[in-house]
Design an enzyme around this catalytic site. Structure first.
Site, PDB file in Angstrom:
ATOM      1  N   LYS A   1       0.873  -1.193   0.000  1.00 34.28           N
ATOM      2  CA  LYS A   1       0.000   0.000   0.000  1.00 34.28           C
ATOM      3  C   LYS A   1       0.900   1.230   0.000  1.00 34.28           C
ATOM      4  CE  LYS A   1      -2.854   3.280   1.416  1.00 34.28           C
ATOM      5  NZ  LYS A   1      -1.995   4.387   0.962  1.00 34.28           N
TER       6      LYS A   1
ATOM      7  N   CYS B   1      13.274  11.099   6.956  1.00 36.02           N
ATOM      8  CA  CYS B   1      13.005  10.673   8.334  1.00 36.02           C
ATOM      9  C   CYS B   1      14.190  10.931   9.247  1.00 36.02           C
ATOM     10  CB  CYS B   1      12.617   9.202   8.359  1.00 36.02           C
ATOM     11  SG  CYS B   1      13.852   8.133   7.644  1.00 36.02           S
TER      12      CYS B   1
ATOM     13  N   GLU C   1       8.064  16.569  15.246  1.00 38.24           N
ATOM     14  CA  GLU C   1       8.638  16.452  13.908  1.00 38.24           C
ATOM     15  C   GLU C   1       7.905  17.378  12.938  1.00 38.24           C
ATOM     16  OE1 GLU C   1       7.742  12.872  11.655  1.00 38.24           O
ATOM     17  OE2 GLU C   1       9.829  12.768  11.051  1.00 38.24           O
TER      18      GLU C   1
ATOM     19  N   GLY D   1       6.130   5.420   8.327  1.00 39.09           N
ATOM     20  CA  GLY D   1       5.258   6.590   8.269  1.00 39.09           C
ATOM     21  C   GLY D   1       5.223   7.282   9.613  1.00 39.09           C
ATOM     22  N   SER D   2       4.123   7.954   9.869  1.00 38.14           N
ATOM     23  CA  SER D   2       4.052   8.778  11.077  1.00 38.14           C
ATOM     24  C   SER D   2       3.680   7.956  12.311  1.00 38.14           C
ATOM     25  CB  SER D   2       3.005   9.870  10.868  1.00 38.14           C
ATOM     26  OG  SER D   2       1.734   9.277  10.735  1.00 38.14           O
TER      27      SER D   2
ATOM     28  N   THR E   1      -0.151   7.217  12.611  1.00 46.25           N
ATOM     29  CA  THR E   1      -0.615   6.046  11.856  1.00 46.25           C
ATOM     30  C   THR E   1      -0.100   4.761  12.506  1.00 46.25           C
ATOM     31  OG1 THR E   1      -0.608   7.379   9.855  1.00 46.25           O
ATOM     32  CG2 THR E   1      -0.715   5.004   9.554  1.00 46.25           C
ATOM     33  N   GLY E   2       1.127   4.787  12.978  1.00 53.06           N
ATOM     34  CA  GLY E   2       1.685   3.614  13.656  1.00 53.06           C
ATOM     35  C   GLY E   2       0.807   3.151  14.812  1.00 53.06           C
TER      36      GLY E   2
ATOM     37  N   GLU F   1       8.448   1.824  11.422  1.00 51.15           N
ATOM     38  CA  GLU F   1       9.553   2.789  11.238  1.00 51.15           C
ATOM     39  C   GLU F   1       8.909   4.157  11.229  1.00 51.15           C
ATOM     40  OE1 GLU F   1      12.585   1.913  11.259  1.00 51.15           O
ATOM     41  OE2 GLU F   1      12.190  -0.235  11.120  1.00 51.15           O
TER      42      GLU F   1
END
Ligand code: NAD
Length: 495
Positions: A189, A300, A399, A242-243, A246-247, A265
């Site tokens: 995805k 990142c 961030e 990703g962020s 979302t994690g 990650e």
């Protein structure tokens, strides 16, 4: 790769057809309404992206499960898998310029960086795991004489890979290559604002001889398509970049479904620490600017917090500002551009909010801070340096994922370490010092997945990349990544 500006410009004018899903050998349109793909270069529509519904995702995971169970890839001889992955690397190299330009049109990274970081890196990653896959052995445990205990490494089954919009090919390959090398089937995805190169990669994988259904691509909004993948009962492992927000959702989805393992990650707020005894302060100042401003800060591991020893802070900040002002944004497709576009209009707005908030909290704007090149219709921001940033400021803790650097002075080594570790993140870091003992003390003390010493941002496929604390778990790259995509199985045999 010798890339000429004329060839880049030609590739950049190619019309792009509506983008479809890849499920098994089929190319469905997706049940949900397609999403417009806007180029960050000029804000114009490039094409449309199929949006996979929950049912589309279920079809993709079923296709992946079916190929896994059939053994067409999972039980193929290692030599067969190796040959296919090498052929895929060959095809990525053959189409490198096309892929790089496609990616830049989609996500706005400057082409000079995209050429190296995207197809170049992805081809190398497929080759690395092609070569690794027949060099990882099982084990025989040291048991009593009447027992033979074998430790097998099995592929996990179906891997769901969810990736972000910065460096989609590079990061996608970090997940797809080891997952495929270990014999898994994958449902990928990509991010809504950077799917095009990964769709093309999957087409090249079929051309390379990967059996249909082993690599499937579902595009669409994270909250629909991504969430369906995260909730799938067919997915055994989720590999995510990703962020943090979302994690967290992925962990909830795993808990609500089949307890799939999630490797996350996530983001960073990486300290780049300059001591007064750095071997070359002028070189360190230039490196501090590139550490944050390449790809417009959408990296990142970007060195987004500069910690500088108070006695050289003024001189160093002046050199940094001079280096920063040489890195103005430009057309991402121009080979001379050092800093490209911001990926989307909402991301640009979020970046600018950080600048306003930093000012309100007492930060001192040293350079930049504004949107530029509005006449292009695209999204561009000046590289921005803000000094006097204190640990309680938002800019110190959160961030940005954009071209905004926070500068904070420190008195001594102890304070540098305390400030460096004073965020929820732990992804990357940098230390500039000529004192070898200090460098090693800092490496030991920094809570981060990587510490760069007297450089910033270098790495290759041989070393793992991953974070600690809220920068995530699990590592991409190196042989360690294979652990994420294999299960250990013990055979305990009575002799
Ligand atoms: P994001 O979390 O918004 O999106 C990442 C992916 O998750 C996209 O494909 C998105 O569609 C999908 N997604 C969004 N919501 C979802 C949901 N509810 N369920 C399932 N999937 C969902 O992140 P982004 O804005 O694309 O990327 C930027 C972030 O990625 C930054 O925080 C950056 O630091 C991080 N990043 C980390 C690394 C690393 O190696 N640690 C590398 C690159 C980027």
């Amino acid at each position: 790769m010798a890339a000429t500006q004329a060839e880049i410009d030609r590739l950049a004018t190619l019309a792009l057809p509506p983008q479809r899903l890849l499920i098994g050998s089929t190319r469905p349109e997706g049940e949900a309404a397609p999403v417009a793909v806007l180029s960050p270069i000029d804000g114009r529509a490039l094409t449309t992206l199929a949006a996979a519904s929950e049912a589309d995702v279920a079809r993709a995971t079923s296709a992946a499960r079916a190929t896994f169970d059939a053994g067409v890839w999972s039980r193929a001889a290692p030599a067969t898998r190796k040959a296919v992955l090498h052929r895929l690397a060959d095809l990525i190299e053959k189409h490198a310029l096309e892929l790089a330009v496609l990616g830049v049109r989609d996500n706005g990274t400057e082409i000079s960086m995209a050429l190296k970081a995207e197809p170049g890196s992805a081809a190398g990653t497929f080759r690395y795991y092609a070569e690794a896959l027949d060099k990882v052995y099982g084990e025989i445990a040291p048991t009593a004489d009447n027992i033979l205990a074998l430790i097998h490494r099995d592929p996990v089954g179906v891997v769901g890979a969810i990736v972000p919009w910065n460096f989609p090919l590079m990061i996608g390959a970090w997940k797809i290559a080891p997952a495929l090398a270990a014999g898994n089937s994958v449902v990928l995805k990509p991010a809504e604002t950077a799917s095009l190169t990964l769709i093309r990669l999957a087409e090249l994988a079929l051309e390379a001889g990967l059996p249909p259904g082993v690599l499937n691509v579902v595009t669409g909004p994270g909250a629909v398509t991504g969430q369906a993948l995260a909730l799938s009962m067919e997915v055994d492992v989720l590999a995510f970049t990703g962020s943090g927000a979302t994690g967290r959702r992925l962990l909830q989805s795993a808990a609500q479904s089949n307890l799939k393992r999630c490797y996350l990650e996530l983001g960073g707020k990486s300290p780049n620490i300059v001591f007064a005894d750095a071997p070359d302060l002028a070189a360190a100042a230039k490196a501090a600017a590139t550490a944050i401003f390449r790809n417009a800060g959408q990296v990142c591991v970007a060195g987004s917090r500069l910690l500088v020893q108070a006695e050289v802070a003024e001189e160093f900040t002046a050199a940094l500002v001079a280096a920063t002002e040489k890195m103005q944004p430009g057309n991402p497709l121009d080979l001379a551009t050092q800093m490209g576009a911001i990926n989307s209009a909402p991301q640009l707005a979020a970046n600018l909010r950080f600048v306003t908030d930093a000012g309100a909290e007492g930060g001192r704007l040293m350079t930049g801070g504004a949107q530029v090149l509005q006449e292009t219709g695209g999204w561009y921001m000046q590289p921005t340096v803000i000094a006097d940033v204190a640990p309680h400021h938002r800019l110190f803790r959160e961030e940005v994922f954009g071209p905004v650097l926070a500068v904070t002075p420190f008195a001594d080594e102890a304070e540098a370490l305390r400030l460096a570790n004073a965020t929820d993140f732990g992804l990357a870091s940098g230390v500039w010092t000529a004192n070898l003992s200090r460098a090693h003390r800092m490496v030991r003390g920094l809570r981060a997945g990587v510490v760069h010493v007297n450089t910033y941002g270098g790495a290759d496929g041989t070393v793992p990349l991953g974070g600690v604390k809220q920068s995530g778990n699990g590592h991409d790259k190196s042989l360690h990544a294979l652990d994420k995509y294999t299960d250990l199985k013990t055979a305990w045999i009575s002799l």
